[in-house]
Design a protein around this motif. Sequence first.
Motif, PDB file in Angstrom:
ATOM      1  N   GLU A  51     -10.449  -3.162   1.698  1.00  0.00           N
ATOM      2  CA  GLU A  51      -9.998  -2.160   0.741  1.00  0.00           C
ATOM      3  C   GLU A  51     -10.506  -0.801   1.188  1.00  0.00           C
ATOM      4  O   GLU A  51     -11.687  -0.625   1.481  1.00  0.00           O
ATOM      5  N   LEU A  52      -9.588   0.158   1.245  1.00  0.00           N
ATOM      6  CA  LEU A  52      -9.923   1.523   1.625  1.00  0.00           C
ATOM      7  C   LEU A  52      -9.654   2.408   0.415  1.00  0.00           C
ATOM      8  O   LEU A  52      -8.567   2.407  -0.143  1.00  0.00           O
ATOM      9  N   SER A  53     -10.694   3.122  -0.016  1.00  0.00           N
ATOM     10  CA  SER A  53     -10.501   4.049  -1.133  1.00  0.00           C
ATOM     11  C   SER A  53     -10.910   5.442  -0.663  1.00  0.00           C
ATOM     12  O   SER A  53     -11.955   5.605  -0.031  1.00  0.00           O
ATOM     13  N   ILE A  54     -10.048   6.411  -0.948  1.00  0.00           N
ATOM     14  CA  ILE A  54     -10.285   7.797  -0.564  1.00  0.00           C
ATOM     15  C   ILE A  54     -10.283   8.635  -1.842  1.00  0.00           C
ATOM     16  O   ILE A  54      -9.316   8.616  -2.603  1.00  0.00           O
ATOM     17  N   ASP A  55     -11.375   9.353  -2.061  1.00  0.00           N
ATOM     18  CA  ASP A  55     -11.498  10.234  -3.226  1.00  0.00           C
ATOM     19  C   ASP A  55     -11.477  11.680  -2.724  1.00  0.00           C
ATOM     20  O   ASP A  55     -12.422  12.139  -2.093  1.00  0.00           O
ATOM     21  N   GLN A  56     -10.378  12.389  -3.008  1.00  0.00           N
ATOM     22  CA  GLN A  56     -10.216  13.775  -2.558  1.00  0.00           C
ATOM     23  C   GLN A  56     -10.333  14.756  -3.719  1.00  0.00           C
ATOM     24  O   GLN A  56      -9.986  15.930  -3.568  1.00  0.00           O
ATOM     25  N   SER A  57     -10.821  14.291  -4.828  1.00  0.00           N
ATOM     26  CA  SER A  57     -10.837  15.153  -6.012  1.00  0.00           C
ATOM     27  C   SER A  57     -11.708  16.393  -5.792  1.00  0.00           C
ATOM     28  O   SER A  57     -11.353  17.494  -6.234  1.00  0.00           O
ATOM     29  N   ARG A  58     -12.836  16.276  -5.103  1.00  0.00           N
ATOM     30  CA  ARG A  58     -13.678  17.450  -4.860  1.00  0.00           C
ATOM     31  C   ARG A  58     -13.001  18.417  -3.882  1.00  0.00           C
ATOM     32  O   ARG A  58     -13.141  19.634  -4.009  1.00  0.00           O
ATOM     33  N   ALA A  59     -12.245  17.886  -2.912  1.00  0.00           N
ATOM     34  CA  ALA A  59     -11.523  18.761  -1.983  1.00  0.00           C
ATOM     35  C   ALA A  59     -10.430  19.510  -2.731  1.00  0.00           C
ATOM     36  O   ALA A  59     -10.245  20.733  -2.541  1.00  0.00           O
ATOM     37  N   PHE A  60      -9.673  18.818  -3.595  1.00  0.00           N
ATOM     38  CA  PHE A  60      -8.633  19.499  -4.381  1.00  0.00           C
ATOM     39  C   PHE A  60      -9.260  20.520  -5.328  1.00  0.00           C
ATOM     40  O   PHE A  60      -8.689  21.582  -5.578  1.00  0.00           O
ATOM     41  N   SER A  61     -10.440  20.184  -5.842  1.00  0.00           N
ATOM     42  CA  SER A  61     -11.131  21.124  -6.721  1.00  0.00           C
ATOM     43  C   SER A  61     -11.520  22.383  -5.955  1.00  0.00           C
ATOM     44  O   SER A  61     -11.461  23.491  -6.491  1.00  0.00           O
ATOM     45  N   ALA A  62     -11.900  22.251  -4.671  1.00  0.00           N
ATOM     46  CA  ALA A  62     -12.262  23.417  -3.860  1.00  0.00           C
ATOM     47  C   ALA A  62     -11.025  24.205  -3.447  1.00  0.00           C
ATOM     48  O   ALA A  62     -11.079  25.430  -3.315  1.00  0.00           O
ATOM     49  N   TYR A  63      -9.866  23.515  -3.259  1.00  0.00           N
ATOM     50  CA  TYR A  63      -8.641  24.219  -2.845  1.00  0.00           C
ATOM     51  C   TYR A  63      -7.970  24.914  -4.022  1.00  0.00           C
ATOM     52  O   TYR A  63      -7.632  26.088  -3.971  1.00  0.00           O
ATOM     53  N   THR A  64      -7.732  24.140  -5.077  1.00  0.00           N
ATOM     54  CA  THR A  64      -6.891  24.646  -6.174  1.00  0.00           C
ATOM     55  C   THR A  64      -7.647  24.847  -7.473  1.00  0.00           C
ATOM     56  O   THR A  64      -7.080  25.352  -8.426  1.00  0.00           O
ATOM     57  N   GLY A  65      -8.864  24.411  -7.535  1.00  0.00           N
ATOM     58  CA  GLY A  65      -9.620  24.521  -8.780  1.00  0.00           C
ATOM     59  C   GLY A  65      -9.622  23.236  -9.561  1.00  0.00           C
ATOM     60  O   GLY A  65     -10.356  23.089 -10.524  1.00  0.00           O
ATOM     61  N   GLY A  66      -8.807  22.295  -9.184  1.00  0.00           N
ATOM     62  CA  GLY A  66      -8.763  21.010  -9.872  1.00  0.00           C
ATOM     63  C   GLY A  66      -7.916  21.093 -11.132  1.00  0.00           C
ATOM     64  O   GLY A  66      -7.020  21.927 -11.270  1.00  0.00           O
ATOM     65  N   SER A  67      -8.222  20.246 -12.073  1.00  0.00           N
ATOM     66  CA  SER A  67      -7.456  20.222 -13.325  1.00  0.00           C
ATOM     67  C   SER A  67      -7.847  21.417 -14.194  1.00  0.00           C
ATOM     68  O   SER A  67      -8.855  22.085 -13.955  1.00  0.00           O
ATOM     69  N   MET A  68      -7.052  21.669 -15.222  1.00  0.00           N
ATOM     70  CA  MET A  68      -7.324  22.801 -16.114  1.00  0.00           C
ATOM     71  C   MET A  68      -8.672  22.641 -16.807  1.00  0.00           C
ATOM     72  O   MET A  68      -9.416  23.612 -16.984  1.00  0.00           O
ATOM     73  N   ALA A  69      -9.033  21.417 -17.165  1.00  0.00           N
ATOM     74  CA  ALA A  69     -10.309  21.184 -17.841  1.00  0.00           C
ATOM     75  C   ALA A  69     -11.469  21.519 -16.900  1.00  0.00           C
ATOM     76  O   ALA A  69     -12.457  22.127 -17.320  1.00  0.00           O
ATOM     77  N   GLU A  70     -11.341  21.125 -15.628  1.00  0.00           N
ATOM     78  CA  GLU A  70     -12.406  21.433 -14.665  1.00  0.00           C
ATOM     79  C   GLU A  70     -12.522  22.946 -14.455  1.00  0.00           C
ATOM     80  O   GLU A  70     -13.641  23.502 -14.447  1.00  0.00           O
ATOM     81  N   MET A  71     -11.385  23.623 -14.275  1.00  0.00           N
ATOM     82  CA  MET A  71     -11.417  25.088 -14.070  1.00  0.00           C
ATOM     83  C   MET A  71     -12.010  25.784 -15.286  1.00  0.00           C
ATOM     84  O   MET A  71     -12.860  26.665 -15.162  1.00  0.00           O
ATOM     85  N   ASN A  72     -11.563  25.403 -16.460  1.00  0.00           N
ATOM     86  CA  ASN A  72     -12.080  26.035 -17.684  1.00  0.00           C
ATOM     87  C   ASN A  72     -13.580  25.782 -17.835  1.00  0.00           C
ATOM     88  O   ASN A  72     -14.320  26.664 -18.266  1.00  0.00           O
ATOM     89  N   GLY A  73     -14.031  24.575 -17.478  1.00  0.00           N
ATOM     90  CA  GLY A  73     -15.462  24.256 -17.556  1.00  0.00           C
ATOM     91  C   GLY A  73     -16.274  25.152 -16.620  1.00  0.00           C
ATOM     92  O   GLY A  73     -17.345  25.644 -16.987  1.00  0.00           O
ATOM     93  N   ARG A  74     -15.770  25.334 -15.370  1.00  0.00           N
ATOM     94  CA  ARG A  74     -16.498  26.186 -14.427  1.00  0.00           C
ATOM     95  C   ARG A  74     -16.486  27.650 -14.883  1.00  0.00           C
ATOM     96  O   ARG A  74     -17.496  28.345 -14.792  1.00  0.00           O
ATOM     97  N   ILE A  75     -15.337  28.113 -15.372  1.00  0.00           N
ATOM     98  CA  ILE A  75     -15.257  29.512 -15.843  1.00  0.00           C
ATOM     99  C   ILE A  75     -16.168  29.701 -17.043  1.00  0.00           C
ATOM    100  O   ILE A  75     -16.914  30.684 -17.136  1.00  0.00           O
ATOM    101  N   TYR A  76     -16.156  28.760 -17.975  1.00  0.00           N
ATOM    102  CA  TYR A  76     -16.983  28.881 -19.182  1.00  0.00           C
ATOM    103  C   TYR A  76     -18.465  28.919 -18.817  1.00  0.00           C
ATOM    104  O   TYR A  76     -19.209  29.764 -19.304  1.00  0.00           O
ATOM    105  N   SER A  77     -18.909  27.978 -17.942  1.00  0.00           N
ATOM    106  CA  SER A  77     -20.334  27.989 -17.560  1.00  0.00           C
ATOM    107  C   SER A  77     -20.662  29.230 -16.731  1.00  0.00           C
ATOM    108  O   SER A  77     -21.758  29.785 -16.829  1.00  0.00           O
TER     109      SER A  77
END
Length: 189
Positions: A51-77
């Motif tokens: 089984e091969l699992s690839i988690d790119q969520s941190r890379a997408f977060s660095a490219y696009t900011g990730g989901s709206m909840a993640e972006m809002n959390g970073r902006i708020y903090s």
Amino acid sequence: MKTLPIVQIRTTPTVLNFEAKLGEYSIRQPKAELQMQTKPAQLTVESYPIELSIDQSRAFSAYTGGSMAEMNGRIYSGIQQLFLQNLAERVEQGNQLAAIHKPGNTVVNIVGSDWQARPFPESRGPASSDNVDVRFTTRQPDLHYEPAVSELNVIVNKPEIEYHRGIFDAYVKQYGSIQYTPPAIDIGL
């Protein structure tokens, strides 16, 4: 002189004849019967896919900011941090204005240094070469081994023994006899 008459006795012996032939044994033993059954060994291997699992969520977060909840959390903090920094600077400026009697603590020096804009908090995650997690999951195969089984059955045949009797023959080949021959008597007187 006169001779005495002699009686003649003639005998023939008895002759017995014996013929003997030894008996014979005949021994025969059939070969043993051998029955052999073998169940072959059996090896069962059950393997599982890797089984091969690839988690790119941190890379997408660095490219696009990730989901709206993640972006809002970073902006708020980030805004909280920015607010606290600005508050600390304003308190420091107030302390400097309170000490206006000190040289160099003029209103122009204190307020004039505060002309640059503050950056907006970062909405994207941190960029790093370790932002993509690659994970391989392997499982050991299941091995099941059944050893070979051999069954051996031997049937032993008894020996076959036969006896052929010999010959014993006894017979009289010649009978014995006695013959008396009296002397000739001369009666001449």
